[in-house]
Design a protein around this motif. Structure first.
Motif, PDB file in Angstrom:
ATOM      1  N   LEU A 229      -2.435  -4.236   3.747  1.00  0.00           N
ATOM      2  CA  LEU A 229      -2.086  -5.423   4.204  1.00  0.00           C
ATOM      3  C   LEU A 229      -2.380  -4.900   5.958  1.00  0.00           C
ATOM      4  CD1 LEU A 229      -0.281  -7.782   2.010  1.00  0.00           C
ATOM      5  CD2 LEU A 229      -1.984  -7.693   2.075  1.00  0.00           C
ATOM      6  N   ALA A 230      -2.831  -5.461   6.694  1.00  0.00           N
ATOM      7  CA  ALA A 230      -2.897  -5.706   8.035  1.00  0.00           C
ATOM      8  C   ALA A 230      -3.250  -7.292   9.231  1.00  0.00           C
ATOM      9  CB  ALA A 230      -3.995  -4.469   8.580  1.00  0.00           C
ATOM     10  N   SER A 231      -2.520  -7.198  10.117  1.00  0.00           N
ATOM     11  CA  SER A 231      -3.493  -8.821   9.945  1.00  0.00           C
ATOM     12  C   SER A 231      -3.394  -7.589  12.240  1.00  0.00           C
ATOM     13  CB  SER A 231      -2.376  -9.294  10.255  1.00  0.00           C
ATOM     14  OG  SER A 231      -1.338  -9.124  10.943  1.00  0.00           O
ATOM     15  N   THR A 232      -4.049  -8.824  12.624  1.00  0.00           N
ATOM     16  CA  THR A 232      -4.345  -8.575  13.914  1.00  0.00           C
ATOM     17  C   THR A 232      -5.313 -10.048  14.774  1.00  0.00           C
ATOM     18  OG1 THR A 232      -5.883  -7.884  15.542  1.00  0.00           O
ATOM     19  CG2 THR A 232      -6.942  -8.709  13.485  1.00  0.00           C
ATOM     20  N   PHE A 233      -4.355 -10.557  16.051  1.00  0.00           N
ATOM     21  CA  PHE A 233      -4.823 -11.332  17.059  1.00  0.00           C
ATOM     22  C   PHE A 233      -6.096 -11.608  17.509  1.00  0.00           C
ATOM     23  CE2 PHE A 233       0.264 -10.649  18.536  1.00  0.00           C
ATOM     24  CZ  PHE A 233       0.346 -11.514  17.627  1.00  0.00           C
ATOM     25  N   GLU A 234      -6.821 -12.337  17.786  1.00  0.00           N
ATOM     26  CA  GLU A 234      -7.562 -13.478  17.541  1.00  0.00           C
ATOM     27  C   GLU A 234      -8.525 -12.233  18.719  1.00  0.00           C
ATOM     28  OE1 GLU A 234     -11.046 -13.879  15.762  1.00  0.00           O
ATOM     29  OE2 GLU A 234      -9.446 -14.588  15.110  1.00  0.00           O
TER      30      GLU A 234
ATOM     31  N   TYR B  53      -6.135 -12.018   8.713  1.00  0.00           N
ATOM     32  CA  TYR B  53      -4.847 -11.079   8.089  1.00  0.00           C
ATOM     33  C   TYR B  53      -6.011 -10.329   7.123  1.00  0.00           C
ATOM     34  CZ  TYR B  53      -1.168 -14.281   8.641  1.00  0.00           C
ATOM     35  OH  TYR B  53      -0.044 -14.821  10.245  1.00  0.00           O
ATOM     36  N   TYR B  54      -5.940  -9.016   6.960  1.00  0.00           N
ATOM     37  CA  TYR B  54      -6.908  -8.519   6.025  1.00  0.00           C
ATOM     38  C   TYR B  54      -6.580  -7.508   4.745  1.00  0.00           C
ATOM     39  CZ  TYR B  54      -9.271  -8.173  10.622  1.00  0.00           C
ATOM     40  OH  TYR B  54     -10.180  -8.888  11.276  1.00  0.00           O
ATOM     41  N   GLU B  55      -6.717  -7.017   3.734  1.00  0.00           N
ATOM     42  CA  GLU B  55      -6.482  -6.380   2.876  1.00  0.00           C
ATOM     43  C   GLU B  55      -7.234  -5.501   2.480  1.00  0.00           C
ATOM     44  OE1 GLU B  55      -4.811  -8.541  -0.558  1.00  0.00           O
ATOM     45  OE2 GLU B  55      -7.218  -8.820  -1.376  1.00  0.00           O
ATOM     46  N   LYS B  56      -6.884  -4.175   1.748  1.00  0.00           N
ATOM     47  CA  LYS B  56      -7.546  -3.968   1.163  1.00  0.00           C
ATOM     48  C   LYS B  56      -7.330  -3.176   0.337  1.00  0.00           C
ATOM     49  CE  LYS B  56      -9.963   0.870   1.700  1.00  0.00           C
ATOM     50  NZ  LYS B  56     -11.381   1.418   2.392  1.00  0.00           N
ATOM     51  N   ASN B  57      -7.601  -3.217  -1.485  1.00  0.00           N
ATOM     52  CA  ASN B  57      -7.386  -2.714  -2.585  1.00  0.00           C
ATOM     53  C   ASN B  57      -7.941  -1.650  -2.470  1.00  0.00           C
ATOM     54  OD1 ASN B  57      -6.872  -5.080  -4.216  1.00  0.00           O
ATOM     55  ND2 ASN B  57      -8.911  -5.343  -4.005  1.00  0.00           N
ATOM     56  N   LEU B  58      -5.985  -0.285  -3.082  1.00  0.00           N
ATOM     57  CA  LEU B  58      -6.577   0.914  -2.978  1.00  0.00           C
ATOM     58  C   LEU B  58      -6.681   1.250  -4.543  1.00  0.00           C
ATOM     59  CD1 LEU B  58      -3.144   1.698  -1.396  1.00  0.00           C
ATOM     60  CD2 LEU B  58      -5.744   1.701  -0.847  1.00  0.00           C
ATOM     61  N   TYR B  59      -6.859   0.331  -5.380  1.00  0.00           N
ATOM     62  CA  TYR B  59      -7.320   0.588  -7.167  1.00  0.00           C
ATOM     63  C   TYR B  59      -8.813  -0.227  -6.827  1.00  0.00           C
ATOM     64  CZ  TYR B  59      -3.617   3.407  -6.430  1.00  0.00           C
ATOM     65  OH  TYR B  59      -2.674   5.027  -6.820  1.00  0.00           O
ATOM     66  N   PRO B  60      -9.499  -0.041  -8.064  1.00  0.00           N
ATOM     67  CA  PRO B  60     -10.132  -1.042  -8.505  1.00  0.00           C
ATOM     68  C   PRO B  60      -9.737  -2.419  -8.835  1.00  0.00           C
ATOM     69  CG  PRO B  60     -11.331   1.304  -8.661  1.00  0.00           C
ATOM     70  CD  PRO B  60      -9.506   1.346  -8.663  1.00  0.00           C
ATOM     71  N   VAL B  61     -10.330  -3.619  -8.875  1.00  0.00           N
ATOM     72  CA  VAL B  61      -9.631  -4.480  -9.371  1.00  0.00           C
ATOM     73  C   VAL B  61     -10.119  -4.651 -10.566  1.00  0.00           C
ATOM     74  CG1 VAL B  61      -9.674  -7.243  -9.212  1.00  0.00           C
ATOM     75  CG2 VAL B  61      -9.296  -5.310  -7.584  1.00  0.00           C
TER      76      VAL B  61
END
Length: 86
Positions: free
Chosen positions: A42-47, A77-85
Protein backbone atom coordinates in the motif's frame (compact mmCIF):
# COMPACT_ATOMS: atom_id res chain seq x y z
CA UNK A 1 -6.15 -11.22 8.65
CA UNK A 2 -4.66 -9.41 5.68
CA UNK A 3 -0.91 -8.93 5.87
CA UNK A 4 0.19 -5.75 4.10
CA UNK A 5 3.29 -3.63 3.85
CA UNK A 6 2.60 0.09 3.96
CA UNK A 7 5.12 2.24 2.11
CA UNK A 8 5.20 5.44 4.08
CA UNK A 9 7.78 7.29 2.03
CA UNK A 10 10.07 6.83 -0.93
CA UNK A 11 11.90 9.99 -1.87
CA UNK A 12 14.56 10.30 -4.54
CA UNK A 13 16.14 13.72 -5.15
CA UNK A 14 15.10 15.13 -8.51
CA UNK A 15 18.60 14.97 -10.00
CA UNK A 16 18.61 11.17 -9.39
CA UNK A 17 15.09 10.47 -10.63
CA UNK A 18 14.55 8.33 -13.74
CA UNK A 19 17.81 6.47 -13.08
CA UNK A 20 16.33 3.38 -11.42
CA UNK A 21 16.84 4.34 -7.78
CA UNK A 22 13.14 4.39 -6.92
CA UNK A 23 12.60 1.07 -8.68
CA UNK A 24 15.56 -0.40 -6.76
CA UNK A 25 14.17 0.82 -3.43
CA UNK A 26 10.77 -0.63 -4.26
CA UNK A 27 12.39 -3.94 -5.23
CA UNK A 28 13.94 -4.15 -1.75
CA UNK A 29 10.59 -3.35 -0.16
CA UNK A 30 8.93 -6.12 -2.20
CA UNK A 31 11.58 -8.62 -1.05
CA UNK A 32 10.90 -7.63 2.56
CA UNK A 33 7.14 -7.98 2.02
CA UNK A 34 7.57 -11.46 0.52
CA UNK A 35 9.71 -12.54 3.49
CA UNK A 36 6.96 -11.35 5.83
CA UNK A 37 4.34 -13.13 3.67
CA UNK A 38 2.52 -9.90 2.96
CA UNK A 39 -0.23 -10.04 0.37
CA UNK A 40 -0.27 -6.40 -0.70
CA UNK A 41 1.77 -3.24 -0.86
CA UNK A 42 0.00 0.00 0.00
CA UNK A 43 1.21 3.51 -0.78
CA UNK A 44 -0.12 7.03 -1.02
CA UNK A 45 1.00 10.31 -2.48
CA UNK A 46 -0.09 13.92 -2.40
CA UNK A 47 -1.69 15.09 -5.63
CA UNK A 48 0.93 17.82 -6.20
CA UNK A 49 3.79 15.28 -6.28
CA UNK A 50 5.03 13.97 -9.61
CA UNK A 51 5.06 10.30 -8.61
CA UNK A 52 1.73 9.06 -10.01
CA UNK A 53 3.33 7.61 -13.15
CA UNK A 54 6.01 5.95 -11.00
CA UNK A 55 3.45 3.98 -8.99
CA UNK A 56 1.27 3.09 -11.94
CA UNK A 57 4.22 2.05 -14.13
CA UNK A 58 5.25 -0.38 -11.38
CA UNK A 59 1.87 -2.08 -11.34
CA UNK A 60 0.12 -0.20 -8.55
CA UNK A 61 -3.58 0.53 -8.93
CA UNK A 62 -5.36 3.63 -7.69
CA UNK A 63 -7.81 2.51 -5.01
CA UNK A 64 -8.99 5.87 -3.75
CA UNK A 65 -8.60 9.62 -3.59
CA UNK A 66 -9.45 12.01 -0.83
CA UNK A 67 -9.06 15.66 0.07
CA UNK A 68 -6.65 16.49 2.84
CA UNK A 69 -6.83 19.36 5.27
CA UNK A 70 -3.01 19.39 5.12
CA UNK A 71 -2.19 22.28 2.81
CA UNK A 72 -5.37 21.58 0.82
CA UNK A 73 -3.76 18.79 -1.24
CA UNK A 74 -5.72 15.69 -2.12
CA UNK A 75 -4.19 12.27 -1.54
CA UNK A 76 -4.14 9.35 -3.98
CA UNK A 77 -4.01 5.82 -2.53
CA UNK A 78 -2.40 2.89 -4.36
CA UNK A 79 -2.19 -0.85 -3.84
CA UNK A 80 -0.40 -3.73 -5.50
CA UNK A 81 -1.22 -7.40 -5.01
CA UNK A 82 1.91 -9.47 -4.49
CA UNK A 83 0.15 -12.74 -5.25
CA UNK A 84 -2.51 -13.58 -7.82
CA UNK A 85 -6.03 -12.83 -6.62
CA UNK A 86 -8.30 -15.87 -6.76
Amino acid sequence: VLNVTVIDLIWVPEKFQRQGYGRSILSSIKKFAHLKKCEKLLASTFEHQKSHDFWQNLGFNVVGKTNSSFQEFSITYYEKNLYPVN
